[in-house]
Design a protein around this motif. Structure first.
Motif, PDB file in Angstrom:
ATOM      1  N   TYR A 188      48.537 -44.245  -3.169  1.00 38.10           N
ATOM      2  CA  TYR A 188      49.248 -44.133  -4.449  1.00 38.10           C
ATOM      3  C   TYR A 188      48.910 -45.373  -5.281  1.00 38.10           C
ATOM      4  O   TYR A 188      49.246 -46.495  -4.908  1.00 38.10           O
ATOM      5  CB  TYR A 188      50.763 -44.031  -4.231  1.00 38.10           C
ATOM      6  N   ILE A 231      45.578 -41.266  -5.843  1.00 38.03           N
ATOM      7  CA  ILE A 231      46.348 -40.526  -6.847  1.00 38.03           C
ATOM      8  C   ILE A 231      47.193 -41.540  -7.622  1.00 38.03           C
ATOM      9  O   ILE A 231      47.419 -42.651  -7.145  1.00 38.03           O
ATOM     10  CB  ILE A 231      47.265 -39.465  -6.194  1.00 38.03           C
ATOM     11  N   GLY A 232      47.652 -41.138  -8.783  1.00 37.41           N
ATOM     12  CA  GLY A 232      48.529 -42.049  -9.524  1.00 37.41           C
ATOM     13  C   GLY A 232      48.571 -41.705 -10.999  1.00 37.41           C
ATOM     14  O   GLY A 232      47.671 -41.046 -11.522  1.00 37.41           O
ATOM     15  N   GLU A 233      49.634 -42.190 -11.645  1.00 37.89           N
ATOM     16  CA  GLU A 233      49.897 -41.828 -13.037  1.00 37.89           C
ATOM     17  C   GLU A 233      49.493 -42.942 -13.992  1.00 37.89           C
ATOM     18  O   GLU A 233      49.436 -44.098 -13.612  1.00 37.89           O
ATOM     19  CB  GLU A 233      51.387 -41.493 -13.206  1.00 37.89           C
ATOM     20  N   VAL A 292      51.497 -36.899  -9.609  1.00 37.49           N
ATOM     21  CA  VAL A 292      50.984 -37.068  -8.242  1.00 37.49           C
ATOM     22  C   VAL A 292      51.077 -35.741  -7.473  1.00 37.49           C
ATOM     23  O   VAL A 292      50.204 -35.423  -6.666  1.00 37.49           O
ATOM     24  CB  VAL A 292      51.650 -38.239  -7.467  1.00 37.49           C
TER      25      VAL A 292
END
Ligand code: PEP
Length: 249
Positions: free
Chosen positions: A165, A126-128, A142
């Protein structure tokens, strides 16, 4: 019981039979921190080779899996095929697949569920993006990605998940998140686990960091209380991967 430190190596679409054999031979003969769980993720064509060559202390992961059991899905691999090949792990939701191949949260969640139902463990990425971080939306993003998986898994099934992450702006860019940035998001993920899944999940699920991890920055990151290991891309192809595995020695 403290969470076992976890280091994954994502080779992405790199390597040949020869170079991957060499990487594995180096890992087999290196002195690796016995308390760290090590998982390597070669391209799918080399999964069987990697499983044959790697010693029993090194697990092997697919980089992707499909959510359907079998059938007319050209180019895909099923959970059962991975299990048949003695592969115990898969990545799901790597940002390169989310961004380039347009995999959405729901699809990633379905793959995660299918993998766990079939007996695989999952490194859930996951991550932005940079834009999302600059807009102050990191935790929203997230959380949205995690909520999609929460809708599919029972609380007990989170024991089969390692959350990676990986801020997209840090992947392959040489621009690593600061220890504070990583710890802040990891702590939020752990809070989410406590509030939305269970206190046990918050205590036991590993939350690892990925994004330009190197032998130079791994030791500081590894000291953060909520950083339980790393997912390593570029550096996993180099001898420095051993130093990252041994970050806590
Ligand atoms: C990755 O692909 O998961 C990754 C973290 O890559 P890199 O270490 O090269 O940034």
């Amino acid at each position: 019981m403290p969470r076992q430190f976890f280091v994954g190596g994502n080779f992405k679409m790199n390597g040949t039979a020869q170079s991957i054999s060499q990487i594995i031979s180096n890992l087999n003969s290196a002195k690796l921190d016995e308390s760290t769980e090590v998982v390597i993720s070669p391209p799918s064509i080399f999964l069987v080779l990697a499983r044959q060559l790697a010693n029993g202390k090194i697990a092997v992961s697919a980089q992707n899996v499909f959510d359907k059991p079998n059938g007319a899905f050209t180019g895909e691999l099923s959970v059962d095929q991975l299990k048949d090949a003695k592969i115990d792990w898969t990545l799901a939701g790597h940002s390169e697949r989310r961004v380039i191949l347009k995999e959405d949260d729901e699809f990633v969640a379905r793959k995660t569920k299918a993998a766990i139902d079939g007996g695989l463990s999952v490194i859930l990425c996951i991550g932005e993006s940079l834009e999302e971080r600059e807009a102050g939306k990191t935790i929203d993003v997230v959380t949205r990605q995690l909520n999609a998986v929460k809708d599919k898994l029972s609380p007990a099934e989170w024991s089969k998940v390692v959350i990676a992450y990986e801020p997209i702006w840090a992947i392959g860019t040489g621009k690593v998140a600061t220890t504070e940035q990583a710890q802040e998001v990891h702590a939020s993920i752990r809070k989410w686990l406590r509030e939305k899944i269970s206190p046990e999940a918050a205590e036991n699920v590993r939350v690892i960091y990925g994004g330009s991890v190197s032998e130079k920055n791994c030791q500081e990151l590894a000291k953060q209380p909520d950083v339980d290991g790393f997912l390593v891309g570029g550096a996993s192809l180099k001898p420095a991967f051993v130093d990252i595995i041994n970050a806590r020695l």
